[in-house]
Design an enzyme around this catalytic site. Structure first.
Site, PDB file in Angstrom:
ATOM      1  N   SER A 133      29.562   8.763   8.082  1.00 14.94           N
ATOM      2  CA  SER A 133      29.399   7.955   9.263  1.00 14.94           C
ATOM      3  C   SER A 133      28.067   8.159   9.990  1.00 14.94           C
ATOM      4  O   SER A 133      27.655   7.301  10.766  1.00 14.94           O
ATOM      5  CB  SER A 133      30.532   8.251  10.245  1.00 14.94           C
ATOM      6  OG  SER A 133      30.440   9.581  10.724  1.00 14.94           O
ATOM      7  N   SER A 185      30.449  13.256   6.678  1.00 16.41           N
ATOM      8  CA  SER A 185      29.634  12.310   7.441  1.00 16.41           C
ATOM      9  C   SER A 185      28.198  12.736   7.712  1.00 16.41           C
ATOM     10  O   SER A 185      27.388  11.930   8.155  1.00 16.41           O
ATOM     11  CB  SER A 185      30.309  11.990   8.780  1.00 16.41           C
ATOM     12  OG  SER A 185      31.362  11.096   8.570  1.00 16.41           O
ATOM     13  N   LYS A 198      23.075  11.178  17.030  1.00 20.21           N
ATOM     14  CA  LYS A 198      24.124  10.192  16.754  1.00 20.21           C
ATOM     15  C   LYS A 198      24.752   9.754  18.080  1.00 20.21           C
ATOM     16  O   LYS A 198      24.864  10.565  19.014  1.00 20.21           O
ATOM     17  CB  LYS A 198      25.165  10.884  15.859  1.00 20.21           C
ATOM     18  CG  LYS A 198      26.240  10.004  15.259  1.00 20.21           C
ATOM     19  CD  LYS A 198      27.135  10.856  14.325  1.00 20.21           C
ATOM     20  CE  LYS A 198      28.214  10.031  13.661  1.00 20.21           C
ATOM     21  NZ  LYS A 198      29.029  10.854  12.718  1.00 20.21           N
TER      22      LYS A 198
END
Lengths: 485, 480
Positions: free
Chosen positions: A153, A177, A78
């Site tokens: 997310s 997330s 990420k």
């Protein structure tokens, strides 16, 4: 078998037996990224050259016999993880050109074991969102249905696995997330116990809730990743010096007699029928495998979302103060004086959701409101934590849905933040309690969308939920399904 | 109407640790801008603070020396505000649950009874960086940020509003300064800002028990300025009230050039710091054993040392006060006493020749070329009658210059005192013969002339004649 369909353990075996080189595997992944990326949008930055360098080094390491489980495995992380010399945006315009001078401990651990970095994955801006729609770097689509969100997310982290653009990925989980996008994209996503994995070098959203974790195709891979990530880091005062079990060897052993709690507050009226159906089938499978089910209560569940949105935003409002245009990140060009420079830089650099949360958090901490909001939320957090402590006196793990519905349509909830916030209702309490939980592929909706279930473990009991997940995986085929992309 | 000033002080003490409070960077002063920085003190994304244990040890010592209780579980908090020298947009400090609480110091003003001044709290925090203005990159008029100082450790010592005059405030401040420098926690340099003070000042009618509205005065960086600033502010507030105005709560800046204070920001403009516990740092738990260990490690404090100098060594209150002005001086004195034994003589020399020479040459006591042991040897030469007190001063000057032992100097320069009666008698005879008039005067009752003869004998003997012998023989001869 196609390289892009491989697991870490499968690819590791192929690398070890010299059937494949890391460079070959990495090239295959980079080609796949190039092919499907226009349809998916999992990546913010693809680091092709760097990946091939990493792979060549890994091949030398393999040849010299100093091989780790992750040596030569092409992974992606990420864009919230600081990667020295490689742009790290956190999904935000304000960090569009930020090249960090140091690396996150968790990412460095993967690199130290010889993993190959394919690139930096799409995400909601500063990890604030449940759909990946707040990213400043374009939409990320669900590979199972590209009109739908991948979740957030860590949307890119889940989509990249479902789209077979990476063998495994790294995400962060502040309120769900990792688990919610894993559920929406049909992969295994683990949020370890708070303190299990270092937060050093991970861009902070809400410091008391953020935790790093792996997303993988199956449970074994997840255990492999966690083994590389877990452990005390002297650079993170909140990381815990607790022994790290051998997660991989703990996987087998079965779950006979395992006591699984079903928190009654999580089986609410209005739960999506497909989700309900999946839950029922999972319970049946576990029963067949020898688990015992116990109905339990987490009485303060109703307060979790409100509590989360006070604590997380309060911390975020302070954590994001450093993006002021002074030393790094975006600085407004035309500014009349200091205050104007601050205001313009931040107004231009942050997106709407980030601004909303900074304002909410600033309000919750303001003089005159602090006791009514922040302090009260902390008290509620303690009650929620105590719910878990009490419930875990009678069960080993808990089983719940991950999200109330399968992946929703892109744009469906962008104008209704509250609805968006409620999609994390089953994952948020785990972060507030600080314990660990995993999302496990467990079925599909009538529309063919993946549905995951959540196994919640005791603090530092990752090996127990991994074992329970492994047992389920051995008995089912859900994790083997691939998106027809 | 008569007014009663009410004063409380907030003192920032910069700690003498080698590294910063939340990272491993050096705290050294005066390096190249931004050369002593890392991701943590630069406030880079993802960086996390880790508490420096030494800072906690220093804070505990400061707390124990000011009679505070040590908080078993103290909390770090974030103080949020935007400023370019504050890299994270918040300062890590302590708010609720500071490390030290409920202490006090006793002050003593001349001619007054002693008074106890409460210390509300002492907390740990990080300093900010500093802004540099001017031509930095070839463009005129720009500003730069130097973060070398960012994250250096500070203690903030907050007094109760127990002080009632500028003299009390200065006395309290001096005592606090003495303690933190004595313990080696701080270099005490006020000009460089290692020890800086903000004063909260208000006035109320004498006899009232309700405090007036206070103003906080910032930037007072010497004892003299503290006195000036407080006195100016007291008078300003009294004048304002007398003229029918009201004092507003505000922050004021002291201008050392004009000796005045001026408004910096009003209460309305004051920041809402939005303090909350820092989630990046776990609560600091200090067990009793740690506190007790620190207590046993504490050196004797200046006040105890002063009392002991009076009671054990028989010094006057004044001498004891002077000799405990700082720890190296007290240690010098004690080493001298240990080597020589006559506390009064060592005290006189330490406060006299030693201090004068240090001041004249701008040397610190730690670098004093005449060690306590050498001083003791010099005093021994006087005691034994080898040299006179007067010659000793010459020897001392030579010791200061060359670092040589006094015995050696005396021998090399032939400064041994002449105590032989015969030799001195012959000098006296010569002088009396040459000054018959004065002899007559003396014998006629003008005893003051005695001094003249002593002077002449010392002059002829180049100061080496033993004064006691000279006196005795002169008296005998002149009396005839």
């Amino acid at each position: 078998m196609n390289i892009i369909d491989m697991t870490i353990s499968g690819l590791h075996a192929a690398l070890k037996s010299k059937q494949l080189s890391s460079v070959e595997a990495t090239k295959a992944m980079l080609e796949r990224i190039e092919t499907v990326e226009p349809q998916v949008g999992s990546f913010i930055t693809v680091t092709a050259d760097h990946a091939l360098e990493c792979a060549a080094t890994a091949d030398l390491r393999i040849a010299s016999g100093r091989m780790d489980m992750l040596t030569g495995i092409p992974l992606a992380v990420k864009d919230i993880f600081l990667t020295e010399g490689i742009r790290t945006t956190c999904g935000s315009r304000i960090l569009e050109n930020f090249i960090p001078p140091y690396s996150a401990t968790s990412y460095q651990n993967l690199r130290d074991s010889g993993a190959v970095l394919l690139g930096k994955l799409n995400q909601d801006e500063f990890a604030m969102g449940s759909s990946n729609e707040s990213s400043a770097f374009g939409v990320c689509r669900n590979p199972w249905d590209t009109t739908r969100i991948p979740g957030g997310s860590s949307g890119g982290s889940a989509a990249a696995i479902a789209a077979r653009q990476a063998i495994a990925t790294l995400g962060t989980d502040t309120g769900g997330s990792i688990r919610q996008p894993a559920s929406h994209c049909g992969c295994v996503g683990l949020k370890p116990t708070y303190g299990r994995v270092s937060r050093y070098g991970v861009i902070a959203y809400a410091s008391s809730l953020d935790q790093v974790g792996p997303l993988t195709r199956d449970v074994t891979d997840n255990a492999i990743m966690l083994s590389a990530l877990a452990g005390y880091d002297p650079k993170d005062s909140t990381s815990v010096d607790e022994p790290v079990p051998d997660y991989v060897s703990e996987l087998a052993g079965g779950i006979k007699g395992l006591k699984i709690g079903l928190p009654k507050e999580y089986f609410i009226a209005g739960l999506d029928p497909d989700v309900q159906k999946t839950m029922d089938a999972v319970i049946e499978t576990y029963r067949r495998l020898g688990a015992e089910f116990v109905e339990i209560s987490l009485p303060h569940t109703d307060y979790a979302v409100a509590t989360y949105y006070l604590i997380a935003t309060a911390e975020a409002s302070s954590n994001l103060a450093r993006y002021d245009g002074v030393r790094f990140g975006h600085r407004a060009k035309e500014a009349a004086g200091l205050l104007d420079m601050y205001t313009k830089s931040r107004s231009e650099g942050f997106g709407a959701e980030v601004k909303r949360r900074i304002m909410l958090g600033t309000y919750a901490l303001s003089s005159g409101y602090y006791d009514a909001y922040y302090v009260k939320a902390q008290k509620a957090r303690t009650l929620i934590m105590n719910d878990f402590i009490k419930a875990f006196e009678s069960v080993d793990v808990m089983l719940t849905p991950v999200a109330p519905t399968p992946a929703f349509k892109i744009g469906e909830k962008v104008n209704d933040p509250l609805q968006m916030y409620l999609s994390d209702i089953f994952t948020i309490p785990v972060n507030l309690a600080g314990t660990c939980a995993m999302s496990l592929p467990a079925g599909f909706s009538a529309d063919g969308l993946p549905i995951g279930v959540q196994l919640i473990g005791k603090p530092f009991g990752e090996e127990v939920i991994l074992r329970a997940g492994y047992a389920f995986e051995q008995a089912t085929e859900w994790h083997k399904a691939t998106a027809a992309l | 109407m008569k007014y009663q000033p009410v004063i409380g002080l907030e003192v920032h003490v910069q700690l003498l640790t080698d590294t910063k409070i939340f990272c491993g960077c050096s705290t050294k002063f005066g390096s190249e801008p931004n050369s002593q920085t890392c991701p943590v003190c630069l406030g880079l994304p993802g960086a996390l603070p880790v508490l420096n244990k030494k800072v906690v040890e220093f804070a505990i010592k400061a707390g124990l020396s000011t009679n505070c209780s040590i908080t078993p579980r103290s909390i770090f908090a974030r103080k949020n505000y935007f400023y370019p020298d504050l890299p994270k947009g918040y300062q890590i400090s302590q708010f609720e649950e500071p490390i030290c609480q409920h202490g006090w110091l006793d002050i003593q003003l001349d001619g007054q009874e002693g008074k106890r001044i409460g210390i509300t709290r002492i907390h740990m925090e990080e300093d900010a960086g500093k802004l540099v203005h001017g031509d930095l990159t070839g463009l005129d008029d720009n500003s730069g940020v130097d973060l070398n100082r960012a994250c250096t450790p500070l203690l903030e010592v907050v007094s109760e509003p127990d002080l009632r005059s500028s003299d009390e405030a200065v006395s309290y401040l001096k005592q606090l300064h003495q303690i933190v420098t004595w313990l080696g926690l701080c270099d005490g340099n006020m000009e460089e800002g290692s020890f800086r003070c903000d004063a909260n000042v208000s006035v109320m009618p004498v006899g009232s028990d309700t405090f007036g509205t206070r103003a906080e005065i910032k930037n007072v960086n010497s004892f003299k300025f503290v006195k000036q600033a407080i006195e100016y502010e007291i008078q300003r507030q009294i004048d304002l009230i007398e003229d029918g105005g009201t004092v507003v709560q505000e922050t004021r800046l002291f201008d050392p050039n004009s000796g005045r204070t001026r408004s910096m920001r009003s209460k309305e403009e004051a920041h809402d710091y939005r303090y909350f516990p820092d989630p990046d740092l776990v609560p600091l738990v200090i067990c009793d054993e740690w506190v007790e260990r620190s207590r046993t490690e504490l050196p004797e404090l200046p006040e105890q040392c002063r009392k002991r100098f009076v009671s054990q060594l028989g010094l006057t209150e004044y001498d004891a006060e002077v000799l405990t002005a700082n720890r190296p001086l007290a240690e010098f004195f004690e080493a001298g006493v240990a080597a020589h034994g006559n506390a009064k003589a060592v005290a006189n020399w330490t406060m006299g020749e030693i201090t004068r020479s240090l001041n004249d040459s701008g040397t610190s006591i730690r670098e004093c070329p005449v060690t306590p042991q050498l001083l003791a040897e010099l005093l021994k030469l006087i005691d034994e009658g080898t040299i006179s007190g007067k010659i000793a001063k010459t020897v001392f000057d030579e010791m200061w210059r060359s670092g040589k032992a006094p015995q050696l100097i005396v021998e090399e320069q032939g400064l041994v005192q002449v105590s032989d009666g015969g030799a001195i008698e012959s000098i006296i005879d010569e002088i009396m013969a040459a000054n018959a008039g004065q002899v007559e005067e003396y014998r006629g009752g003008k005893e003051k002339v005695f001094g003249f003869f002593v002077g002449q004998v010392m002059k002829v003997s180049k100061g080496k004649a033993n004064p006691a012998v000279v006196n005795e023989l002169l008296l005998k001869k002149l009396k005839g």
